[in-house]
Design a protein around this motif. Structure first.
Motif, mmCIF file in Angstrom:
data_model
loop_
_atom_site.group_PDB
_atom_site.id
_atom_site.type_symbol
_atom_site.label_atom_id
_atom_site.label_comp_id
_atom_site.label_asym_id
_atom_site.label_seq_id
_atom_site.Cartn_x
_atom_site.Cartn_y
_atom_site.Cartn_z
ATOM 1 N N GLU A 127 0.831 -1.183 -0.029
ATOM 2 C CA GLU A 127 0.171 -0.118 0.110
ATOM 3 C C GLU A 127 0.853 1.365 0.160
ATOM 4 N N VAL A 128 1.780 1.276 0.813
ATOM 5 C CA VAL A 128 3.013 2.529 0.836
ATOM 6 C C VAL A 128 3.509 2.538 -0.511
ATOM 7 N N TYR A 129 3.966 1.397 -1.056
ATOM 8 C CA TYR A 129 4.721 1.697 -2.312
ATOM 9 C C TYR A 129 3.821 2.260 -3.511
ATOM 10 N N ARG A 130 2.836 1.203 -3.658
ATOM 11 C CA ARG A 130 1.603 1.925 -4.488
ATOM 12 C C ARG A 130 1.294 3.178 -4.395
ATOM 13 N N THR A 131 1.174 3.689 -3.246
ATOM 14 C CA THR A 131 0.429 5.132 -2.973
ATOM 15 C C THR A 131 1.699 6.087 -3.421
ATOM 16 N N LEU A 132 2.877 5.992 -2.843
ATOM 17 C CA LEU A 132 3.923 7.049 -2.899
ATOM 18 C C LEU A 132 5.140 6.703 -3.815
ATOM 19 N N PHE A 133 5.246 5.484 -4.357
ATOM 20 C CA PHE A 133 6.321 5.092 -5.397
ATOM 21 C C PHE A 133 7.627 5.927 -4.964
ATOM 22 N N PRO A 134 8.119 5.872 -3.644
ATOM 23 C CA PRO A 134 9.303 6.309 -3.380
ATOM 24 C C PRO A 134 10.497 5.617 -4.118
ATOM 25 N N MET A 135 11.243 6.463 -4.316
ATOM 26 C CA MET A 135 12.603 6.119 -4.793
ATOM 27 C C MET A 135 13.824 5.701 -3.878
ATOM 28 N N LYS A 136 13.317 6.118 -2.712
ATOM 29 C CA LYS A 136 14.393 6.084 -1.328
ATOM 30 C C LYS A 136 13.171 5.514 -0.391
ATOM 31 N N HIS A 181 8.991 5.765 5.893
ATOM 32 C CA HIS A 181 7.678 5.366 5.043
ATOM 33 C C HIS A 181 7.020 4.216 5.855
ATOM 34 N N PHE A 182 7.796 3.485 6.641
ATOM 35 C CA PHE A 182 7.158 2.209 7.177
ATOM 36 C C PHE A 182 7.960 1.992 8.415
ATOM 37 N N PHE A 183 6.982 1.836 9.465
ATOM 38 C CA PHE A 183 7.647 1.464 10.990
ATOM 39 C C PHE A 183 7.166 0.055 11.364
ATOM 40 N N HIS A 184 7.887 -0.588 11.682
ATOM 41 C CA HIS A 184 7.470 -2.231 12.156
ATOM 42 C C HIS A 184 8.136 -2.281 13.421
ATOM 43 N N SER A 185 7.202 -3.058 14.470
ATOM 44 C CA SER A 185 7.469 -3.609 15.754
ATOM 45 C C SER A 185 6.861 -4.615 16.217
ATOM 46 N N SER A 186 7.395 -5.563 16.886
ATOM 47 C CA SER A 186 6.810 -6.555 17.071
ATOM 48 C C SER A 186 7.177 -7.236 18.457
ATOM 49 N N LYS A 196 5.160 12.195 14.161
ATOM 50 C CA LYS A 196 5.834 12.903 13.685
ATOM 51 C C LYS A 196 6.891 12.711 12.601
ATOM 52 N N GLU A 197 7.286 11.429 12.897
ATOM 53 C CA GLU A 197 8.225 10.891 11.891
ATOM 54 C C GLU A 197 7.903 10.341 10.764
ATOM 55 N N LEU A 198 6.736 9.740 10.611
ATOM 56 C CA LEU A 198 6.079 8.918 9.682
ATOM 57 C C LEU A 198 5.622 9.831 8.433
ATOM 58 N N ILE A 199 5.946 9.538 7.182
ATOM 59 C CA ILE A 199 5.482 10.270 6.209
ATOM 60 C C ILE A 199 4.244 10.201 5.884
ATOM 61 N N PHE A 200 3.340 11.107 5.354
ATOM 62 C CA PHE A 200 1.762 10.805 5.034
ATOM 63 C C PHE A 200 1.835 9.875 4.260
ATOM 64 N N GLY A 201 0.904 9.008 4.046
ATOM 65 C CA GLY A 201 0.715 7.820 3.262
ATOM 66 C C GLY A 201 1.666 6.655 3.737
ATOM 67 N N GLY A 202 2.337 7.086 4.625
ATOM 68 C CA GLY A 202 3.202 5.774 5.143
ATOM 69 C C GLY A 202 2.129 4.877 6.032
ATOM 70 N N LEU A 257 -1.792 -4.556 14.298
ATOM 71 C CA LEU A 257 -2.223 -3.303 14.065
ATOM 72 C C LEU A 257 -1.551 -2.643 13.040
ATOM 73 N N VAL A 258 -2.431 -2.240 12.188
ATOM 74 C CA VAL A 258 -1.853 -1.476 10.877
ATOM 75 C C VAL A 258 -2.454 -0.159 11.194
ATOM 76 N N LEU A 259 -1.446 0.928 11.103
ATOM 77 C CA LEU A 259 -1.990 2.245 11.485
ATOM 78 C C LEU A 259 -1.598 3.250 10.297
ATOM 79 N N LYS A 260 -2.344 4.205 10.076
ATOM 80 C CA LYS A 260 -1.983 5.250 8.941
ATOM 81 C C LYS A 260 -2.279 6.622 9.692
ATOM 82 N N LEU A 261 -1.560 7.707 9.194
ATOM 83 C CA LEU A 261 -1.885 9.029 9.658
ATOM 84 C C LEU A 261 -3.193 9.419 9.110
ATOM 85 N N ARG A 262 -3.855 10.222 10.157
ATOM 86 C CA ARG A 262 -5.104 10.822 9.848
ATOM 87 C C ARG A 262 -4.993 11.881 8.605
#
Length: 334
Positions: free
Chosen positions: A34-43, A140-145, A190-196, A329-334
């Motif tokens: 979802e992140v990659y399809r939405t933002l297509f980040p080169m990095k 773009h993406f945070f993970h924690s388990s 504060k650290e997550l990019i919108f769409g991440g 849990l999968v979280l998105k910014l509002r």
């Protein structure tokens, strides 16, 4: 966690955690897509919070590499994407073990993906995830388990008043969790990019007699130590914290996964009913995680005796096939 590669190290005793990460893999991969399809980040910048050390450490970056490799190959793009991956944990984590394993890991990726695999770069980011770790809007993406259950501190008033009963102490631990998790969400927003996306897997509890409280297992350690208090959240408690608008997140997806106390429950064959041996195996996984909490209070002989007693207690429960309950849990910014 216990560092190194010894018999009771986390690196050799983290199969329970690995199985939970693998169960959550479809959810994690879909979030990355979802992140990659939405933002297509080169990095593509990602971070694993509470990465610890050992073989599990590379599971999430492997999932990211696979998804971006899969999605980017058919695209007609002038520059191939790159991945910047951060390993985060407390400064005392065995980062040396991670980076000693890195060359072997890169060799394995090259063998699996061929010469044209997505370039990736890794770095350590030591520090508590209850503090700021990254620049604003940079990830773009945070993970924690299996990390958010660890509190930032013992609740302040627990040690101040020895007259507290058990219920009052549990409430203090619950309040500390709410404070810590709220802080965690505020900082990551504060650290997550919108769409991440941010995917968290947290051991929790459900009001269902089919399951024991997931930290009932650690409660049994209390019978040997006579002083262990744990509190884990329900999904309702997690949602109530996330839904506070000041944290800027909303819950995009949630799943409940179960996992066995005994990581080899379905694989032991002739050892299926050897509960004494299985109890010793299970206790090694707990010891790898909690022994560092005890080292400052007890000598090695006492700790060895404690876990020997604990193994005998665990053995009496394995026939019930007890389970952990985990919320992904999968979280998105509002």
């Amino acid at each position: 966690m216990v560092g190194g590669t010894g018999e009771t190290s986390y690196a050799k005793n983290s199969i329970i955690q690995a199985k939970v990460i693998l169960k959550a893999k479809p959810i994690v991969e879909e979030a990355i897509r979802e992140v990659y399809r939405t933002l297509f980040p080169m990095k593509f910048v990602a971070a694993d919070l509470g990465c610890s050390s050992g073989p599990n450490t590379f599971l999430v970056i492997s999932e990211i590499i696979s998804v971006i490799h899969e999605l980017s190959r058919p695209l007609d793009i002038s520059h191939e994407p790159e991945i910047q991956f951060f390993f985060n944990d407390l400064p005392g984590n065995d980062f040396n073990n991670i980076f000693r394993s890195l060359m072997d890991y890169k060799k394995q990726i090259k063998e699996d993906k061929g010469e044209n695999f997505v370039p990736f770069y890794v770095a350590g980011s030591p520090g508590s995830f209850y503090t700021r770790l990254f620049p604003s809007k940079s990830v773009h993406f945070f993970h924690s388990s299996y990390s958010q259950m660890w509190l930032s501190q013992v609740p302040r008033r627990v040690d101040d008043d020895s007259t507290f009963d058990e219920l009052k102490k549990e409430n203090l631990y619950s309040e500390q969790f709410k404070e810590d998790f709220s802080t965690f969400l505020k900082l990551r927003s504060k650290e997550l990019i919108f769409g991440g996306r941010m995917v968290l897997t947290i051991a929790g509890r459900v009001n269902n007699s089919e399951y024991k409280d997931p930290f009932y297992m650690l409660g049994l350690l209390r019978l040997a130590l006579n002083d262990m208090i744990s509190e884990t959240p329900t999904i309702e408690e997690l949602k109530s914290i996330i839904d506070q608008k000041e944290w800027f997140f909303y819950l995009d997806h949630v799943e409940t996964l179960e996992s066995s106390w005994d990581p080899f429950e379905d694989e032991l064959n002739n050892l299926q009913h050897d509960y004494i041996l299985r109890g010793k195996i299970v206790v090694k996984y707990i010891q790898a995680a909690v022994e560092p909490l005890l080292i400052g209070h007890f000598d090695k002989e006492t700790i060895a005796d404690l876990f020997s007693r604990y193994a005998k207690i665990i053995t009496t429960h394995l026939a019930e096939k007890p389970k952990w309950v985990n919320f992904v849990l999968v979280l998105k910014l509002r």
